[in-house]
Design a protein around this motif. Structure first.
Motif, mmCIF file in Angstrom:
data_model
loop_
_atom_site.group_PDB
_atom_site.id
_atom_site.type_symbol
_atom_site.label_atom_id
_atom_site.label_comp_id
_atom_site.label_asym_id
_atom_site.label_seq_id
_atom_site.Cartn_x
_atom_site.Cartn_y
_atom_site.Cartn_z
ATOM 1 N N PRO A 1 0.801 -1.057 -0.081
ATOM 2 C CA PRO A 1 0.021 -0.142 -0.089
ATOM 3 C C PRO A 1 1.033 1.357 0.048
ATOM 4 O O PRO A 1 0.407 2.299 -0.506
ATOM 5 C CB PRO A 1 -0.939 -0.034 1.194
ATOM 6 C CG PRO A 1 -0.888 -1.665 1.734
ATOM 7 C CD PRO A 1 0.407 -1.905 1.083
ATOM 8 N N LEU A 2 1.901 1.286 0.509
ATOM 9 C CA LEU A 2 2.784 2.492 0.524
ATOM 10 C C LEU A 2 3.866 2.492 -0.563
ATOM 11 O O LEU A 2 4.519 3.584 -1.023
ATOM 12 C CB LEU A 2 3.521 2.350 1.898
ATOM 13 C CG LEU A 2 2.409 2.456 3.220
ATOM 14 C CD1 LEU A 2 3.331 2.400 4.240
ATOM 15 C CD2 LEU A 2 1.804 3.958 3.253
ATOM 16 N N LEU A 3 4.714 1.355 -0.833
ATOM 17 C CA LEU A 3 5.953 1.410 -1.754
ATOM 18 C C LEU A 3 5.442 0.916 -3.089
ATOM 19 O O LEU A 3 6.400 0.793 -4.058
ATOM 20 C CB LEU A 3 6.713 0.895 -1.019
ATOM 21 C CG LEU A 3 7.460 1.458 0.197
ATOM 22 C CD1 LEU A 3 8.471 0.684 0.715
ATOM 23 C CD2 LEU A 3 7.750 2.888 0.101
ATOM 24 N N GLY A 4 4.095 0.320 -3.276
ATOM 25 C CA GLY A 4 3.843 -0.308 -4.440
ATOM 26 C C GLY A 4 4.397 -1.645 -4.585
ATOM 27 O O GLY A 4 4.979 -2.419 -3.735
ATOM 28 N N LEU A 5 4.234 -2.364 -5.883
ATOM 29 C CA LEU A 5 4.475 -3.608 -6.151
ATOM 30 C C LEU A 5 5.970 -3.992 -5.731
ATOM 31 O O LEU A 5 6.250 -5.304 -5.500
ATOM 32 C CB LEU A 5 3.870 -4.189 -7.593
ATOM 33 C CG LEU A 5 2.473 -4.256 -7.778
ATOM 34 C CD1 LEU A 5 2.385 -4.098 -9.273
ATOM 35 C CD2 LEU A 5 1.839 -5.002 -6.910
ATOM 36 N N HIS A 6 6.775 -3.259 -6.349
ATOM 37 C CA HIS A 6 8.225 -3.671 -6.419
ATOM 38 C C HIS A 6 9.185 -2.651 -5.985
ATOM 39 O O HIS A 6 8.699 -1.345 -5.729
ATOM 40 C CB HIS A 6 8.766 -3.954 -7.958
ATOM 41 C CG HIS A 6 8.078 -5.215 -8.503
ATOM 42 N ND1 HIS A 6 6.644 -5.333 -8.709
ATOM 43 C CD2 HIS A 6 8.440 -6.482 -8.609
ATOM 44 C CE1 HIS A 6 6.343 -6.497 -9.248
ATOM 45 N NE2 HIS A 6 7.705 -7.053 -9.274
ATOM 46 N N GLU A 7 10.430 -3.076 -5.545
ATOM 47 C CA GLU A 7 11.679 -2.060 -5.169
ATOM 48 C C GLU A 7 12.215 -1.927 -6.527
ATOM 49 O O GLU A 7 12.783 -2.935 -7.245
ATOM 50 C CB GLU A 7 12.236 -2.712 -4.083
ATOM 51 C CG GLU A 7 13.507 -1.976 -3.519
ATOM 52 C CD GLU A 7 14.520 -2.667 -2.925
ATOM 53 O OE1 GLU A 7 15.591 -2.235 -2.522
ATOM 54 O OE2 GLU A 7 13.993 -3.761 -2.422
ATOM 55 N N TYR A 8 12.927 -0.876 -6.602
ATOM 56 C CA TYR A 8 13.550 -0.489 -7.888
ATOM 57 C C TYR A 8 14.867 -0.858 -7.567
ATOM 58 O O TYR A 8 15.735 -0.040 -6.881
ATOM 59 C CB TYR A 8 13.788 1.023 -8.295
ATOM 60 C CG TYR A 8 13.933 1.428 -9.708
ATOM 61 C CD1 TYR A 8 14.277 0.405 -10.701
ATOM 62 C CD2 TYR A 8 14.283 2.790 -9.749
ATOM 63 C CE1 TYR A 8 14.771 0.730 -11.751
ATOM 64 C CE2 TYR A 8 14.817 3.056 -11.267
ATOM 65 C CZ TYR A 8 14.828 2.089 -12.295
ATOM 66 O OH TYR A 8 15.364 2.264 -13.342
ATOM 67 N N ALA A 9 15.456 -2.139 -7.988
ATOM 68 C CA ALA A 9 16.634 -2.530 -7.545
ATOM 69 C C ALA A 9 17.726 -2.132 -8.544
ATOM 70 O O ALA A 9 19.146 -2.380 -8.339
ATOM 71 C CB ALA A 9 16.565 -4.249 -7.160
ATOM 72 N N LEU A 10 17.182 -2.046 -9.879
ATOM 73 C CA LEU A 10 18.231 -1.738 -10.837
ATOM 74 C C LEU A 10 19.493 -0.828 -10.455
ATOM 75 O O LEU A 10 20.567 -1.052 -10.999
ATOM 76 C CB LEU A 10 17.672 -1.387 -12.205
ATOM 77 C CG LEU A 10 18.323 -1.288 -13.530
ATOM 78 C CD1 LEU A 10 18.866 -2.662 -13.688
ATOM 79 C CD2 LEU A 10 17.562 -0.862 -14.572
#
Length: 388
Positions: A85-94
């Motif tokens: 709910p706060l950060l979305g589906l994924h973390e931007y690991a790239l």
């Protein structure tokens, strides 16, 4: 010996993992052609921004090694459920992955700034609106020649931040995200750049997977054993309705609707970009024909040599001073390579992601190379000799 004139622009569209692998093959084939020493600009969005960065440095071999090692969790890592709910589906690991493989991103941007090839990337402006909506166009354009290296490094990452998966990033004083929303295929920027005499473009044609209701069906089947509990019974009924919507071809849920709208927006702006370029070429050709026809009419119908010369001069001057949204005196040849996946497809963004195999990646690279080879062959472009 004079240096070869750099008058070729490369245009690279967005396309996710499939796109960047096929663009690598496209660039490898282009590097083996007589065009490569003439490349002066690379215009890229999303996957094209990433591929374009290493291409501007002529480090395609490094890009290939990087992509062959890359795995899904190193690009967009699924967040834990409580964070959605706060950060979305994924973390931007790239960003961290690139830094671990290539070193400091700002240093890489400094190298791009010093390169002979100018890199231009596009991102979408997600900054809270303060300007009037009829003034703001929501496109952010960054050039390696004019953008500070620290900002350019973030701009490249912002352009590739798929907004359906991850939150936007800060670039200077703006909040930026995936450039595909506003300029997935930055062809117009190449057309407008003075000095460009040839455009070679790669346009990725996506095949978007449907989310569908399979996950909802599995969830419903698990919950049905607890259907005596009133809240669960109501939830199961909602899941059944979602499955029925899916069977009718309607969006089963909000994510499916957002995916459809995303597809429409990105594909539409890509098609419009190419259509505008085609219409520009047609307009330039028609204006030339019109000018020739008017001169022929003057020569055929004005008997006085003095009057004929005066009228021809006046028409030529008027034509030269005419103002259009495009440079009406300059027609730019364009070679376009269009690529889409076949049996092999690698897409980031699924929670249950399979490993990306080297074999699959090499297949996509080879596909991009073969498609480029066919287009260049049709255009009569041969590979360079060993001395080229």
């Amino acid at each position: 010996m004079n240096a070869m004139r750099r008058d070729v622009a490369i245009v690279l569209s967005g396309g996710g993992m499939n796109g960047v692998l096929m663009e690598l093959g496209f660039l490898q084939r282009l590097r083996a052609s007589a065009f490569w020493p003439r490349v002066g600009w690379i215009f890229g969005t999303s996957a094209g921004a990433l591929a374009g960065t290493l291409a501007a440095l002529d480090r395609l071999d490094d890009l290939e090694r990087f992509l062959l090692e890359l795995q899904p969790a190193e690009t967009f890592r699924p967040n834990r459920l409580w964070r959605l709910p706060l950060l979305g589906l994924h973390e931007y690991a790239l960003p961290r992955t690139i830094e671990s493989r290539f070193g400091d991103l700002e240093e890489l941007a400094r190298d791009v700034r010093a390169a002979e090839i100018e890199l231009v990337v596009c991102a979408t402006d997600a900054t809270p609106a303060s300007e009037s909506l009829d003034v703001r166009d929501y496109e952010l354009v960054y050039s390696s020649r004019h953008t500070p290296p620290d900002e350019m490094a973030q701009a490249i990452l912002a352009s590739a931040a798929i907004s359906a998966l991850v939150l936007p990033v800060r670039v200077g004083d703006r909040i930026a995200t995936d450039g595909a929303w506003v300029r997935n295929y930055p062809l117009a920027h190449a057309y407008r750049r003075p000095g460009v005499r040839q455009i070679i473009a790669f346009r990725y044609v996506p095949r978007y997977p449907a989310l569908g209701a399979a996950g909802l069906r599995r969830l419903r089947e698990r919950l049905e054993r607890f259907a005596r509990v009133p809240p669960i019974r109501a939830f199961v009924a909602e899941l059944r309705e979602a499955e029925e919507r899916d069977a009718r071809g309607e969006p089963a849920h909000l994510p499916e609707m957002i995916l459809r709208l995303t597809r429409a927006a990105i594909v539409r702006n890509t098609v419009v970009e190419e259509r505008t370029a085609d219409e520009t070429d047609e307009s330039i050709a028609e204006l030339r024909r019109l000018n020739e026809d008017v001169r022929a009419l003057i020569q055929g119908n004005v008997r006085s040599k003095r009057d004929r010369l005066r009228l021809e001069t006046a028409v030529a001057e008027r034509f030269e001073t005419a103002r259009f949204p495009f440079r009406h005196y300059r027609s730019i040849p364009r070679i376009t390579v269009r690529g889409s996946v076949d049996e092999v497809s690698l897409e980031p963004g699924f929670r249950d992601q399979h490993e990306w195999t080297v074999e699959a990646k090499r297949t996509l690279i080879a596909r991009g190379y073969a498609l480029a080879d066919a287009e260049l062959g049709d255009a009569g472009i041969d590979e360079l000799t060993a001395t080229g």
